[in-house]
Scaffold this motif. Structure first.
Motif, mmCIF file in Angstrom:
data_model
loop_
_atom_site.group_PDB
_atom_site.id
_atom_site.type_symbol
_atom_site.label_atom_id
_atom_site.label_comp_id
_atom_site.label_asym_id
_atom_site.label_seq_id
_atom_site.Cartn_x
_atom_site.Cartn_y
_atom_site.Cartn_z
ATOM 1 N N VAL A 135 -47.856 -33.058 -93.273
ATOM 2 C CA VAL A 135 -46.604 -32.547 -93.833
ATOM 3 C C VAL A 135 -46.693 -32.474 -95.351
ATOM 4 C CG1 VAL A 135 -44.139 -33.003 -94.128
ATOM 5 C CG2 VAL A 135 -45.211 -33.350 -91.893
ATOM 6 N N HIS A 136 -47.240 -33.505 -95.962
ATOM 7 C CA HIS A 136 -47.371 -33.536 -97.425
ATOM 8 C C HIS A 136 -48.225 -32.373 -97.928
ATOM 9 C CE1 HIS A 136 -47.941 -35.054 -101.490
ATOM 10 N NE2 HIS A 136 -49.239 -34.955 -101.312
ATOM 11 N N ARG A 137 -49.280 -32.041 -97.211
ATOM 12 C CA ARG A 137 -50.160 -30.950 -97.625
ATOM 13 C C ARG A 137 -49.428 -29.619 -97.650
ATOM 14 N NH1 ARG A 137 -55.669 -32.379 -94.179
ATOM 15 N NH2 ARG A 137 -56.538 -33.895 -95.650
ATOM 16 N N GLN A 138 -48.470 -29.447 -96.757
ATOM 17 C CA GLN A 138 -47.751 -28.177 -96.705
ATOM 18 C C GLN A 138 -46.533 -28.137 -97.615
ATOM 19 O OE1 GLN A 138 -47.124 -25.991 -93.122
ATOM 20 N NE2 GLN A 138 -48.620 -27.182 -91.948
ATOM 21 N N THR A 139 -45.881 -29.274 -97.808
ATOM 22 C CA THR A 139 -44.646 -29.284 -98.596
ATOM 23 C C THR A 139 -44.852 -29.782 -100.017
ATOM 24 O OG1 THR A 139 -44.021 -31.536 -97.936
ATOM 25 C CG2 THR A 139 -43.344 -29.724 -96.483
ATOM 26 N N GLY A 140 -45.889 -30.560 -100.236
ATOM 27 C CA GLY A 140 -46.118 -31.158 -101.546
ATOM 28 C C GLY A 140 -45.238 -32.357 -101.820
ATOM 29 N N ALA A 141 -44.417 -32.747 -100.835
ATOM 30 C CA ALA A 141 -43.506 -33.879 -100.991
ATOM 31 C C ALA A 141 -43.935 -35.015 -100.074
ATOM 32 C CB ALA A 141 -42.075 -33.462 -100.661
ATOM 33 N N ARG A 142 -43.653 -36.232 -100.508
ATOM 34 C CA ARG A 142 -43.968 -37.389 -99.695
ATOM 35 C C ARG A 142 -43.104 -37.395 -98.434
ATOM 36 N NH1 ARG A 142 -43.177 -43.698 -101.589
ATOM 37 N NH2 ARG A 142 -43.913 -44.675 -99.667
ATOM 38 N N ALA A 143 -43.745 -37.536 -97.289
ATOM 39 C CA ALA A 143 -43.032 -37.509 -96.016
ATOM 40 C C ALA A 143 -42.743 -38.926 -95.541
ATOM 41 C CB ALA A 143 -43.851 -36.766 -94.966
ATOM 42 N N ARG A 144 -41.517 -39.140 -95.045
ATOM 43 C CA ARG A 144 -41.120 -40.445 -94.525
ATOM 44 C C ARG A 144 -40.778 -40.361 -93.042
ATOM 45 N NH1 ARG A 144 -36.519 -42.040 -96.103
ATOM 46 N NH2 ARG A 144 -36.919 -44.272 -95.909
ATOM 47 N N LEU A 145 -41.260 -39.332 -92.393
ATOM 48 C CA LEU A 145 -40.923 -39.118 -90.992
ATOM 49 C C LEU A 145 -41.444 -40.265 -90.122
ATOM 50 C CD1 LEU A 145 -43.478 -38.037 -88.958
ATOM 51 C CD2 LEU A 145 -43.456 -36.261 -90.708
ATOM 52 N N MET A 146 -40.806 -40.430 -88.969
ATOM 53 C CA MET A 146 -41.239 -41.428 -88.000
ATOM 54 C C MET A 146 -41.739 -40.716 -86.757
ATOM 55 S SD MET A 146 -39.123 -44.548 -86.177
ATOM 56 C CE MET A 146 -38.976 -45.455 -87.734
ATOM 57 N N ALA A 175 -29.219 -28.330 -98.040
ATOM 58 C CA ALA A 175 -30.616 -28.192 -98.425
ATOM 59 C C ALA A 175 -31.411 -29.420 -98.014
ATOM 60 C CB ALA A 175 -30.732 -27.959 -99.936
ATOM 61 N N GLY A 176 -30.797 -30.621 -98.194
ATOM 62 C CA GLY A 176 -31.479 -31.845 -97.815
ATOM 63 C C GLY A 176 -31.750 -31.886 -96.326
ATOM 64 N N LEU A 177 -30.755 -31.473 -95.535
ATOM 65 C CA LEU A 177 -30.935 -31.443 -94.091
ATOM 66 C C LEU A 177 -32.009 -30.441 -93.714
ATOM 67 C CD1 LEU A 177 -30.067 -32.356 -91.299
ATOM 68 C CD2 LEU A 177 -28.275 -30.616 -91.344
ATOM 69 N N SER A 178 -32.007 -29.287 -94.362
ATOM 70 C CA SER A 178 -33.008 -28.269 -94.081
ATOM 71 C C SER A 178 -34.407 -28.779 -94.399
ATOM 72 C CB SER A 178 -32.713 -26.994 -94.876
ATOM 73 O OG SER A 178 -31.473 -26.437 -94.488
ATOM 74 N N ASP A 179 -34.552 -29.534 -95.473
ATOM 75 C CA ASP A 179 -35.850 -30.099 -95.836
ATOM 76 C C ASP A 179 -36.351 -31.036 -94.738
ATOM 77 O OD1 ASP A 179 -35.862 -28.727 -98.189
ATOM 78 O OD2 ASP A 179 -35.208 -30.418 -99.425
ATOM 79 N N LEU A 180 -35.455 -31.865 -94.210
ATOM 80 C CA LEU A 180 -35.850 -32.787 -93.153
ATOM 81 C C LEU A 180 -36.197 -32.032 -91.872
ATOM 82 C CD1 LEU A 180 -33.280 -35.699 -93.635
ATOM 83 C CD2 LEU A 180 -35.703 -35.686 -94.228
ATOM 84 N N GLU A 181 -35.442 -30.993 -91.581
ATOM 85 C CA GLU A 181 -35.747 -30.200 -90.400
ATOM 86 C C GLU A 181 -37.090 -29.501 -90.550
ATOM 87 O OE1 GLU A 181 -32.332 -27.705 -90.182
ATOM 88 O OE2 GLU A 181 -31.196 -29.094 -88.918
ATOM 89 N N LEU A 182 -37.379 -28.995 -91.751
ATOM 90 C CA LEU A 182 -38.672 -28.369 -92.008
ATOM 91 C C LEU A 182 -39.789 -29.392 -91.841
ATOM 92 C CD1 LEU A 182 -40.488 -26.069 -92.990
ATOM 93 C CD2 LEU A 182 -39.960 -26.774 -95.350
ATOM 94 N N GLU A 183 -39.577 -30.586 -92.374
ATOM 95 C CA GLU A 183 -40.549 -31.664 -92.242
ATOM 96 C C GLU A 183 -40.818 -31.958 -90.770
ATOM 97 O OE1 GLU A 183 -40.131 -36.274 -93.268
ATOM 98 O OE2 GLU A 183 -40.179 -35.012 -95.068
ATOM 99 N N GLY A 184 -39.742 -32.038 -89.987
ATOM 100 C CA GLY A 184 -39.890 -32.304 -88.566
ATOM 101 C C GLY A 184 -40.612 -31.190 -87.833
ATOM 102 N N ASP A 185 -40.323 -29.946 -88.196
ATOM 103 C CA ASP A 185 -40.979 -28.806 -87.545
ATOM 104 C C ASP A 185 -42.482 -28.800 -87.830
ATOM 105 O OD1 ASP A 185 -38.634 -27.904 -86.435
ATOM 106 O OD2 ASP A 185 -38.206 -26.453 -88.041
ATOM 107 N N ILE A 186 -42.852 -29.063 -89.079
ATOM 108 C CA ILE A 186 -44.271 -29.109 -89.436
ATOM 109 C C ILE A 186 -44.970 -30.228 -88.672
ATOM 110 C CG2 ILE A 186 -45.911 -29.536 -91.302
ATOM 111 C CD1 ILE A 186 -43.852 -28.284 -93.212
ATOM 112 N N ALA A 187 -44.323 -31.388 -88.636
ATOM 113 C CA ALA A 187 -44.901 -32.533 -87.938
ATOM 114 C C ALA A 187 -45.047 -32.247 -86.446
ATOM 115 C CB ALA A 187 -44.024 -33.766 -88.154
ATOM 116 N N ALA A 188 -44.035 -31.618 -85.845
ATOM 117 C CA ALA A 188 -44.086 -31.316 -84.415
ATOM 118 C C ALA A 188 -45.246 -30.369 -84.104
ATOM 119 C CB ALA A 188 -42.762 -30.714 -83.961
ATOM 120 N N ASP A 189 -45.453 -29.369 -84.967
ATOM 121 C CA ASP A 189 -46.567 -28.438 -84.759
ATOM 122 C C ASP A 189 -47.905 -29.158 -84.870
ATOM 123 O OD1 ASP A 189 -44.844 -26.340 -84.379
ATOM 124 O OD2 ASP A 189 -44.992 -25.592 -86.445
#
Length: 217
Positions: free
Chosen positions: A133-144, A64-78
């Motif tokens: 990313v935060h607007r879509q997930t509601g979670a703080r994003a730490r992506l680079m 689940a944690g990996l999926s969350d990061l992948e989702l974060e990355g997908d949103i950011a990429a879009d």
């Protein structure tokens, strides 16, 4: 007007003003992510079946944690792809997961304007992307976000610099204060200094927060 249109308009304004934004907020790497599971002592887990169930739960949480990061990355990429379209710039977007952080990289031949002096525009775009990313997930994003390999090159340069300063401090026995850096840059220097056997701290407030290297105690 849709939420996506609002975000695109915000991004366009930010691109025009990003040179004046300076360093991003010091998000650093100090997030307390907590333990993966509170499973308690082994005596409380019961028989072998219970142990197997607990192991399965750990595996599911890790997935689940990996999926969350992948989702974060997908949103950011879009989101970044939308920014490139607005700016009429070409670039290939790659998404990866490194440790506990999603990494979105843009590779292209004409992206210097999206990096800016000392990476100032890149830092601003990273904050915009984290906000999207935060607007879509509601979670703080730490992506680079990396553009044109800037962070990879800068990491190598700063690692060498950190080692050189650590050697100087070890030789002289005197602390040395470095120039103001972004959170990303300070993290690289801290790691290099620690690997060289010395110690360092960050002092000051953004955008003038800087690393001070001290002799090992």
């Amino acid at each position: 007007m849709s939420q996506q249109d609002v975000e695109v308009t915000d991004a366009t304004d930010a691109l025009e003003d990003a040179e004046d934004l300076g360093d991003a907020d010091d998000l650093g790497d100090a997030d307390d992510l907590g333990d993966a599971d509170d499973l308690g002592d082994a005596d409380d887990l019961g028989d072998a079946d219970d142990l197997e169930d607990a192991d399965a739960g750990l595996s599911e949480d890790a997935d689940a944690g990996l999926s969350d990061l992948e989702l974060e990355g997908d949103i950011a990429a879009d989101y970044v792809e939308g920014l490139l379209d607005i700016a009429d710039l070409d670039g290939d977007i790659d998404m990866d997961v490194e440790g506990e952080r999603a990494i979105v990289s843009v590779v292209g031949a004409t992206l210097d304007e999206l990096v800016g002096d000392d990476g100032a525009v890149l830092e601003a775009l990273q904050e915009l992307t984290r906000l999207a990313v935060h607007r879509q997930t509601g979670a703080r994003a730490r992506l680079m976000l990396d553009i044109g390999g800037y962070r990879a090159r800068r990491r190598s340069e700063l690692a060498d610099y950190g080692r050189t300063v650590a050697e100087e401090v070890a030789r002289t026995g005197e602390p040395k204060t470095l120039a103001a850096m972004s959170p990303f840059e300070r993290k690289v220097v801290h790691d290099a200094v620690a690997a060289a056997g010395q110690r360092s701290e960050s002092e000051g407030e953004e955008p003038n927060r800087r690393v001070v290297v001290y002799p090992a105690q």
